[in-house]
Design an enzyme around this catalytic site. Structure first.
Site, PDB file in Angstrom:
ATOM      1  N   HIS A  18       0.853  -1.199   0.000  1.00 36.21           N
ATOM      2  CA  HIS A  18       0.000   0.000   0.000  1.00 36.21           C
ATOM      3  C   HIS A  18       0.880   1.238   0.000  1.00 36.21           C
ATOM      4  O   HIS A  18       1.849   1.326   0.741  1.00 36.21           O
ATOM      5  CB  HIS A  18      -0.908   0.009   1.234  1.00 36.21           C
ATOM      6  CG  HIS A  18      -2.076   0.919   1.071  1.00 36.21           C
ATOM      7  ND1 HIS A  18      -1.955   2.291   1.160  1.00 36.21           N
ATOM      8  CD2 HIS A  18      -3.362   0.671   0.802  1.00 36.21           C
ATOM      9  CE1 HIS A  18      -3.139   2.841   0.965  1.00 36.21           C
ATOM     10  NE2 HIS A  18      -4.011   1.879   0.749  1.00 36.21           N
ATOM     11  N   GLY A 107       5.348  22.873   9.311  1.00 37.53           N
ATOM     12  CA  GLY A 107       6.557  22.071   9.428  1.00 37.53           C
ATOM     13  C   GLY A 107       7.590  22.433   8.373  1.00 37.53           C
ATOM     14  O   GLY A 107       7.380  23.324   7.550  1.00 37.53           O
ATOM     15  N   PRO A 108       8.710  21.734   8.393  1.00 41.63           N
ATOM     16  CA  PRO A 108       9.829  22.061   7.510  1.00 41.63           C
ATOM     17  C   PRO A 108       9.613  21.580   6.074  1.00 41.63           C
ATOM     18  O   PRO A 108       8.761  20.730   5.817  1.00 41.63           O
ATOM     19  CB  PRO A 108      10.999  21.286   8.152  1.00 41.63           C
ATOM     20  CG  PRO A 108      10.338  20.103   8.773  1.00 41.63           C
ATOM     21  CD  PRO A 108       9.013  20.601   9.271  1.00 41.63           C
ATOM     22  N   VAL A 111      12.611  16.859   4.669  1.00 44.41           N
ATOM     23  CA  VAL A 111      11.908  15.655   5.116  1.00 44.41           C
ATOM     24  C   VAL A 111      12.854  14.689   5.816  1.00 44.41           C
ATOM     25  O   VAL A 111      13.920  14.375   5.291  1.00 44.41           O
ATOM     26  CB  VAL A 111      11.269  14.926   3.910  1.00 44.41           C
ATOM     27  CG1 VAL A 111      10.503  13.699   4.368  1.00 44.41           C
ATOM     28  CG2 VAL A 111      10.376  15.850   3.126  1.00 44.41           C
ATOM     29  N   SER A 112      12.449  14.199   6.959  1.00 41.80           N
ATOM     30  CA  SER A 112      13.171  13.122   7.631  1.00 41.80           C
ATOM     31  C   SER A 112      12.854  11.833   6.882  1.00 41.80           C
ATOM     32  O   SER A 112      11.690  11.446   6.754  1.00 41.80           O
ATOM     33  CB  SER A 112      12.702  12.998   9.087  1.00 41.80           C
ATOM     34  OG  SER A 112      12.993  11.708   9.584  1.00 41.80           O
ATOM     35  N   ALA A 114      13.241   8.931   7.835  1.00 38.64           N
ATOM     36  CA  ALA A 114      12.679   7.957   8.777  1.00 38.64           C
ATOM     37  C   ALA A 114      11.207   8.226   9.073  1.00 38.64           C
ATOM     38  O   ALA A 114      10.450   7.299   9.351  1.00 38.64           O
ATOM     39  CB  ALA A 114      13.472   7.956  10.078  1.00 38.64           C
ATOM     40  N   GLY A 116       9.055  10.801   7.102  1.00 38.96           N
ATOM     41  CA  GLY A 116       8.274  11.156   5.923  1.00 38.96           C
ATOM     42  C   GLY A 116       7.365  12.346   6.138  1.00 38.96           C
ATOM     43  O   GLY A 116       7.689  13.263   6.891  1.00 38.96           O
TER      44      GLY A 116
END
Length: 187
Positions: A18, A107-108, A111-112, A114, A116
């Site tokens: 998915h 938010g920034p 992207v992290s 880990a 997303g």
């Protein structure tokens, strides 16, 4: 919920059939009882600010919480949600650039890998309706999904996706945006 999800799941090490853009991919607030959609949208915006700042994840608003009512599927398209990135029909890890080309609502823009991205919206109730078939040919599921969906010329207010569902089955995953207008029996 966000805190536990981020402590437990690392998107870079996750794979499945998915699609998803983040560990906490989609949160939707629905008005309950006598609450209005405007009230759900207000709460969505408050939650979005907290999540974006506290967890430093890009957050995109949709539905009644977005200034223009932007739909969830259009945000997902912009961000590449519907394009498998592993073995033609699977999703694995994070494959998008670490700096987003589309500015999040909170938010920034970085992207992290880990964590997303998260999408948060407010909208009336929808109904999910899935049909599983014994087959290994995901192209059949995708063809049927396209025929069923409003986007493909099928049923109005239906969004659908064809997916692999286990070793010997495929699934047509449908979202009935107005279940009083189009119900599962029509799908």
């Amino acid at each position: 919920m966000f805190e536990v999800a981020y402590e437990t799941i690392n998107l870079e090490q996750h794979s499945g059939t998915h699609p998803r853009l983040g560990v906490v991919d989609d949160i939707v607030l629905h008005p309950l009882a006598r609450a209005s959609l405007d009230e759900a949208a207000w709460l969505t915006k408050a939650v979005t600010t907290d999540i974006g700042n506290r967890f430093q994840v890009p957050v995109f608003l949709y539905g009644a919480a977005h200034p223009t009512g932007k739909a969830l599927d259009s945000i997902r398209r912009e961000l590449g949600y519907y394009r498998p990135n592993f073995m033609d029909n699977q999703w694995a890890g994070w494959t998008m650039p670490e700096i987003l080309s589309v500015k999040p609502d909170e938010g920034p823009t970085c992207v992290s890998r880990a964590r997303g991205i998260t999408m948060i919206g407010a909208r009336p109730w929808v109904r999910l309706y899935n049909v599983t078939m014994i087959s290994t040919d995901v192209s059949v599921a995708r063809r049927i999904a396209r025929m069923v969906s409003a986007r493909g010329g099928g049923l109005p207010t239906v969004q659908s996706l064809g997916l692999v569902h286990g070793e010997n089955s495929i699934k047509i995953a449908c979202m009935l945006l107005e279940p009083n207008r189009v119900e599962g029996d029509r799908v």
